[in-house]
Motif scaffolding. Structure first.
Motif, mmCIF file in Angstrom:
data_model
loop_
_atom_site.group_PDB
_atom_site.id
_atom_site.type_symbol
_atom_site.label_atom_id
_atom_site.label_comp_id
_atom_site.label_asym_id
_atom_site.label_seq_id
_atom_site.Cartn_x
_atom_site.Cartn_y
_atom_site.Cartn_z
ATOM 1 N N ALA A 1 0.677 -1.610 0.415
ATOM 2 C CA ALA A 1 -0.014 -0.356 -0.046
ATOM 3 C C ALA A 1 0.638 1.346 0.137
ATOM 4 C CB ALA A 1 -1.386 0.080 1.167
ATOM 5 N N GLU A 2 1.959 1.289 0.938
ATOM 6 C CA GLU A 2 2.805 2.398 0.745
ATOM 7 C C GLU A 2 3.619 2.385 -0.465
ATOM 8 O OE1 GLU A 2 5.419 1.754 4.452
ATOM 9 O OE2 GLU A 2 4.599 2.343 5.496
ATOM 10 N N ALA A 3 4.081 1.093 -1.151
ATOM 11 C CA ALA A 3 4.398 1.531 -2.637
ATOM 12 C C ALA A 3 3.441 2.250 -3.196
ATOM 13 C CB ALA A 3 4.738 0.199 -3.391
ATOM 14 N N TYR A 4 2.162 2.022 -3.888
ATOM 15 C CA TYR A 4 1.523 2.365 -4.236
ATOM 16 C C TYR A 4 1.298 3.851 -4.712
ATOM 17 C CZ TYR A 4 -3.118 2.950 -6.965
ATOM 18 O OH TYR A 4 -3.848 3.005 -7.750
ATOM 19 N N LEU A 5 0.938 4.069 -3.317
ATOM 20 C CA LEU A 5 0.438 5.588 -2.893
ATOM 21 C C LEU A 5 2.055 6.801 -3.063
ATOM 22 C CD1 LEU A 5 -0.619 5.683 0.637
ATOM 23 C CD2 LEU A 5 -2.228 6.249 -1.447
ATOM 24 N N ASP A 6 3.385 5.777 -3.329
ATOM 25 C CA ASP A 6 4.441 6.529 -3.387
ATOM 26 C C ASP A 6 5.226 6.662 -5.227
ATOM 27 O OD1 ASP A 6 5.211 6.912 -0.622
ATOM 28 O OD2 ASP A 6 6.006 5.067 -0.949
ATOM 29 N N VAL A 7 4.109 5.338 -5.502
ATOM 30 C CA VAL A 7 4.926 5.366 -6.955
ATOM 31 C C VAL A 7 4.304 6.510 -8.080
ATOM 32 C CG1 VAL A 7 4.856 4.252 -9.248
ATOM 33 C CG2 VAL A 7 5.773 2.984 -7.159
ATOM 34 N N ARG B 1 2.256 0.318 -10.870
ATOM 35 C CA ARG B 1 0.994 0.871 -9.896
ATOM 36 C C ARG B 1 0.343 -0.330 -9.803
ATOM 37 N NH1 ARG B 1 -1.641 6.749 -9.279
ATOM 38 N NH2 ARG B 1 -1.481 6.292 -7.576
ATOM 39 N N GLU B 2 0.149 -0.740 -10.922
ATOM 40 C CA GLU B 2 -1.420 -2.478 -11.449
ATOM 41 C C GLU B 2 -0.290 -3.306 -10.181
ATOM 42 O OE1 GLU B 2 -4.351 -1.883 -12.522
ATOM 43 O OE2 GLU B 2 -3.861 -0.197 -12.332
ATOM 44 N N GLU B 3 0.272 -3.510 -10.251
ATOM 45 C CA GLU B 3 1.362 -4.493 -10.415
ATOM 46 C C GLU B 3 1.444 -4.744 -8.924
ATOM 47 O OE1 GLU B 3 5.630 -7.144 -9.473
ATOM 48 O OE2 GLU B 3 4.693 -5.453 -11.144
ATOM 49 N N LEU B 4 0.994 -3.427 -8.341
ATOM 50 C CA LEU B 4 1.842 -3.302 -6.745
ATOM 51 C C LEU B 4 0.229 -3.389 -5.947
ATOM 52 C CD1 LEU B 4 4.631 -0.288 -6.061
ATOM 53 C CD2 LEU B 4 4.507 -2.307 -5.517
ATOM 54 N N PHE B 5 -1.494 -3.297 -6.469
ATOM 55 C CA PHE B 5 -2.313 -3.005 -6.071
ATOM 56 C C PHE B 5 -2.435 -4.080 -6.083
ATOM 57 C CE2 PHE B 5 -7.559 -1.676 -6.509
ATOM 58 C CZ PHE B 5 -7.268 -1.237 -5.126
ATOM 59 N N GLY B 6 -2.254 -4.963 -7.427
ATOM 60 C CA GLY B 6 -2.900 -6.340 -7.603
ATOM 61 C C GLY B 6 -2.121 -7.066 -6.512
ATOM 62 N N LYS B 7 -1.024 -6.761 -5.628
ATOM 63 C CA LYS B 7 -0.641 -7.807 -4.463
ATOM 64 C C LYS B 7 -1.341 -7.565 -3.117
ATOM 65 C CE LYS B 7 4.332 -8.552 -6.812
ATOM 66 N NZ LYS B 7 5.445 -8.104 -6.259
ATOM 67 N N LEU B 8 -2.073 -5.885 -3.541
ATOM 68 C CA LEU B 8 -2.803 -5.335 -1.499
ATOM 69 C C LEU B 8 -3.533 -6.229 -2.269
ATOM 70 C CD1 LEU B 8 -2.532 -3.401 0.349
ATOM 71 C CD2 LEU B 8 -3.797 -1.717 -1.735
ATOM 72 N N LEU B 9 -4.522 -6.193 -2.956
ATOM 73 C CA LEU B 9 -5.716 -7.162 -3.053
ATOM 74 C C LEU B 9 -5.502 -7.947 -2.788
ATOM 75 C CD1 LEU B 9 -6.904 -5.282 -6.279
ATOM 76 C CD2 LEU B 9 -7.964 -5.167 -4.282
ATOM 77 N N ALA B 10 -4.481 -9.324 -3.716
ATOM 78 C CA ALA B 10 -4.432 -10.849 -2.811
ATOM 79 C C ALA B 10 -3.825 -10.300 -1.478
ATOM 80 C CB ALA B 10 -3.285 -11.099 -4.033
ATOM 81 N N GLU B 11 -3.716 -9.225 -1.565
ATOM 82 C CA GLU B 11 -2.652 -9.604 0.588
ATOM 83 C C GLU B 11 -4.538 -9.639 0.875
ATOM 84 O OE1 GLU B 11 0.220 -7.212 0.014
ATOM 85 O OE2 GLU B 11 1.535 -8.561 -0.769
#
Length: 409
Positions: free
Chosen positions: A332-338, A345-355
């Motif tokens: 979540a922090e990485a998504y907000l920083d990028v 961003r899509e990759e990070l948000f996808g991981k966040l949804l999985a978690e």
């Protein structure tokens, strides 16, 4: 075990050669190591350390061999615990993933130099003053007690004394320029935050050395074995970071295992100090007849405690919950920083949804505790709100005054 000058120099040159190889063939070109790359090179460095220990066993004898392996396993376990703090530093300074290798390698080199100095100092103290064993033993017992007071991720501040001094004395930019230490900003040559990251890692490692050096002197007083066990435990630490950083939060009982090990070694040191006693106010300066702990028993206890704590951590539902929470927080922090890399961003948000999906499958008692973490819940809501805003801008398109969003897509 006597070690010739030639053997010393060959060992030092071999270690320096491995560090140079690591830099020129892996670190010089910034990249994110794959899981396979990290696993292969981690296994290679562990293999080199084990082969060296076999050589010590063959040419030096079973006792020095057992002392080396006990020291190596202890130092390696302590270095894994240190990786958690390195992870906090990297996250706090928002170091790009591909540029983290250089900072880690610097930390390893700095650590090796600093610990070599501590080793020489410790050896001089032990050879000159018998009471040094008492001091080392008490340090380990106090450290074991402090480890039981787990601070969690937020308790490990990367803003140590060295970093605060560096911020005041050095002009640094607000953004990174790859893994460079210097960049040009407003026509002036300034240092990048990468330098502060290296200072933070180096400063915290000095504190780690104050615990690890007494620990290994509790297992062997042979300076060559202390140096090589410490050096080989540090080599490959960079690769190990990328291999297990997703599991670090899962090892929830590792700290307790390390506390038991350090307390055990502390008791071993104090028993040895009593056996060699010449302190006037203890038994009138005469040695005290006590049972000493053998190297074989020490090695068995260290390996046994580590196995139990690691297996218990991996099997623990609490460990799985904590690991998932930490991963969700980081993503979540990485998504907000990028901001300027839509694919990332899509990759990070996808991981966040999985978690978040994994969090939803946890038992209710863990889910309720997670909902009580206000900072975490606020962070997750911010990530979702930012995602909704970004998607809304993309749907409106550049013709609706959202040209920047359209260009980003």
């Amino acid at each position: 075990m006597d070690v010739s000058t030639v053997a010393w120099w060959l060992t030092i040159l071999g270690i320096v050669g491995l560090l140079l190889f690591d830099f020129y063939f892996h670190v010089r070109k910034a990249h994110i190591p794959t899981l396979r790359e990290a696993a292969v090179w981690s296994a290679l460095y562990v293999g080199v350390a084990l082969l060296f220990g076999v050589g010590v066993w063959i040419f030096g004898g079973p006792e020095p061999g057992a002392e080396y392996f006990a020291g190596y396993v202890t130092e390696k376990a302590l270095s894994v615990d240190n990786l958690f703090v390195f992870l906090v530093i990297m996250s706090s300074f928002k170091v790009p993933r591909a540029d983290q290798q250089k900072a880690l390698l610097f930390g390893i080199v700095f650590s090796l130099i600093a610990r070599s100095g501590f080793i020489l100092l410790g050896a001089a103290l032990i050879n000159t003053f018998a009471w040094a064993f008492y001091v080392f033993g008490l340090i380990l017992l106090l450290t074991a007690g402090n480890l039981l007071k787990s601070e969690g991720e937020e308790g490990h501040s990367p803003d140590n004394l060295m970093v605060r001094a560096a911020r005041k004395l050095l002009r640094t930019s607000d953004t990174y320029d790859g893994d460079k230490l210097f960049t040009v900003q407003d026509g002036r040559r300034v240092m990048t935050p990468m330098l502060l990251v290296m200072i933070a890692i180096g400063g915290t490692d000095i504190l780690f050395a104050l615990d690890s050096i007494p620990a290994i002197f509790g297992l062997t007083q042979n300076v060559y074995l202390v140096f090589t066990a410490t050096a080989f435990s540090l080599l490959g630490l960079r690769q190990l970071y990328f291999l297990i950083d997703g599991l670090l939060d899962r090892l929830i009982y590792l700290t307790y295992g390390l506390a038991i090990i350090l307390a055990f070694i502390g008791v071993k040191l104090i028993l040895h100090a009593l056996h060699e006693n010449n302190v006037p106010f203890i038994n009138d300066g005469e040695p005290v007849r006590v049972t000493e702990i053998s190297t074989g028993l020490s090695l068995s206890v260290i390996i046994g405690v580590l196995l139990v704590t690691v297996v218990a951590s991996l099997a623990s539902p609490k460990g799985r919950a904590q690991n998932t929470v930490s991963a969700a927080r980081r993503h979540a922090e990485a998504y907000l920083d990028v901001e300027h890399d839509p694919a990332l961003r899509e990759e990070l948000f996808g991981k966040l949804l999985a978690e978040e999906e994994q969090l939803g499958r946890l038992p209710e008692k863990y889910r309720s505790r997670i909902r009580e973490q206000d900072k975490l819940m606020t962070l997750l809501r911010r990530a979702h709100d930012e995602r909704d805003r970004h998607v809304s801008e993309l749907r409106r398109g550049p013709g609706d005054g959202s040209g920047s969003a359209g260009q980003e897509s």
